[in-house]
Design an enzyme around this catalytic site. Structure first.
Site, PDB file in Angstrom:
ATOM      1  N   CYS A 132       0.844  -1.197   0.000  1.00 29.89           N
ATOM      2  CA  CYS A 132       0.000   0.000   0.000  1.00 29.89           C
ATOM      3  C   CYS A 132       0.886   1.256   0.000  1.00 29.89           C
ATOM      4  CB  CYS A 132      -0.954  -0.059   1.187  1.00 29.89           C
ATOM      5  SG  CYS A 132      -2.314   1.129   1.155  1.00 29.89           S
ATOM      6  N   ASP A 194      -8.306  -3.920  -7.550  1.00 32.14           N
ATOM      7  CA  ASP A 194      -7.885  -2.904  -6.596  1.00 32.14           C
ATOM      8  C   ASP A 194      -8.560  -1.577  -6.938  1.00 32.14           C
ATOM      9  OD1 ASP A 194      -6.545  -1.010  -5.020  1.00 32.14           O
ATOM     10  OD2 ASP A 194      -4.636  -2.071  -5.175  1.00 32.14           O
ATOM     11  N   HIS A 225      -7.344  -4.935  -3.233  1.00 35.69           N
ATOM     12  CA  HIS A 225      -6.343  -4.231  -2.452  1.00 35.69           C
ATOM     13  C   HIS A 225      -6.141  -4.956  -1.115  1.00 35.69           C
ATOM     14  CE1 HIS A 225      -3.953  -0.655  -1.629  1.00 35.69           C
ATOM     15  NE2 HIS A 225      -4.458  -0.617  -0.416  1.00 35.69           N
TER      16      HIS A 225
END
Length: 275
Positions: A132, A194, A225
């Site tokens: 991330c 995502d 994600h």
């Protein structure tokens, strides 16, 4: 391989409050070989700092024979404790992400690499990884010529250039400027579902890297994600896929920092094959 967990509080120059950054260190433990040397890996966390999933991820890397450093990235705003995976914690982490200066993120990365290169059990060959926000920070860490490879898991804000204070980072601009050309190897891993990095964003990142002749592998998988987070992933954790890609990451690390091949020598001669 058994591991040990420690930390160091390292002074910073760009923190106006004068707070040190806490860098957690997870290292292989071989009691009968106190002078053993291993490559190093910097692991950058998501917006929640060093949580259980991040620590477990880093510990798995260390247990394969790497000295791992994990910087607590929000030392300007609060202590090194993990931020909860809840709405308030998410809001806090996202706020810090755009309040911190990009050059301060880079200083943290430099300090983590410095720590590893000075560690008595590290051989000075360094790689990086992160998830991330940490994926973006691992990407930027590759601008440091000491970082020979980075594996970036669903890196956010690269395509939009919105990292840090002012939301105007220069990551892709530096790539276009040639700062990653012939400088380390990059691996970008994204889930096709995502919502943080849409297809257009992934295409932009890939094209920018390839146009700049960066050594890069670009992996797009059927996942969402945070699919490698084994806690509070909102049903997105994919353990089987994580295992496969973790093995791929280790191959990259073994090939780039796990072996010292000496200096690179360019050659125009075609390889000879003997039948």
């Amino acid at each position: 391989m058994l591991i040990t967990k420690t930390y160091q509080d390292v002074p910073t120059k760009l923190d106006a409050n004068g707070r040190p950054i806490r860098i957690f260190v997870i290292a292989p433990s071989l009691p009968n070989y106190p002078h053993a040397k291993f490559p190093g890996v910097v692991v950058f966390s998501e917006i929640y700092q060093v949580t259980g999933p991040v620590e477990r991820f880093a510990g798995q890397i260390a247990s394969q024979g790497y000295v791992v450093a994990i910087p607590s990235i929000y030392h300007e705003f609060e202590g090194p404790e993990a931020i909860p995976y809840d709405n308030e914690g998410t809001d806090r982490g996202n706020l810090y992400k755009i309040e911190k200066r990009v050059e301060a993120y880079d200083e943290d990365a430099t300090l983590a690499v410095d720590l590893l290169t000075a560690h008595p059990n590290c051989n000075g060959r360094i790689a990086a990884t992160g998830m991330c926000l940490g994926g973006h920070l691992a990407f930027r860490a590759t601008f440091d010529p000491r970082v020979l490879a980075s594996v970036c898991w669903f890196a956010t804000d690269v395509h939009s250039a919105t990292l840090g204070k002012g939301k105007q980072d220069d990551t892709l601009a530096r790539v276009r400027n040639g700062d990653l050309t012939n400088n380390g190897e990059l691996v970008m891993i994204f889930g096709k579902q995502d919502t943080h990095v849409p297809r257009e964003g992934r295409d932009l990142v890939r094209k920018t890297l390839e146009d700049a002749n960066v050594t890069v592998s670009f992996l797009e998988v059927q996942a969402q994600h945070a699919f490698i987070r084994d806690e509070s992933s909102k049903g997105r954790w994919d353990a089987a896929l994580t295992r496969s890609l973790f093995t791929y990451m280790l191959e990259v690390f073994e090939r780039t920092v796990g072996r010292d091949l000496g200096p690179r020598v360019e050659t125009t001669e075609a390889p000879r094959h003997v039948c």
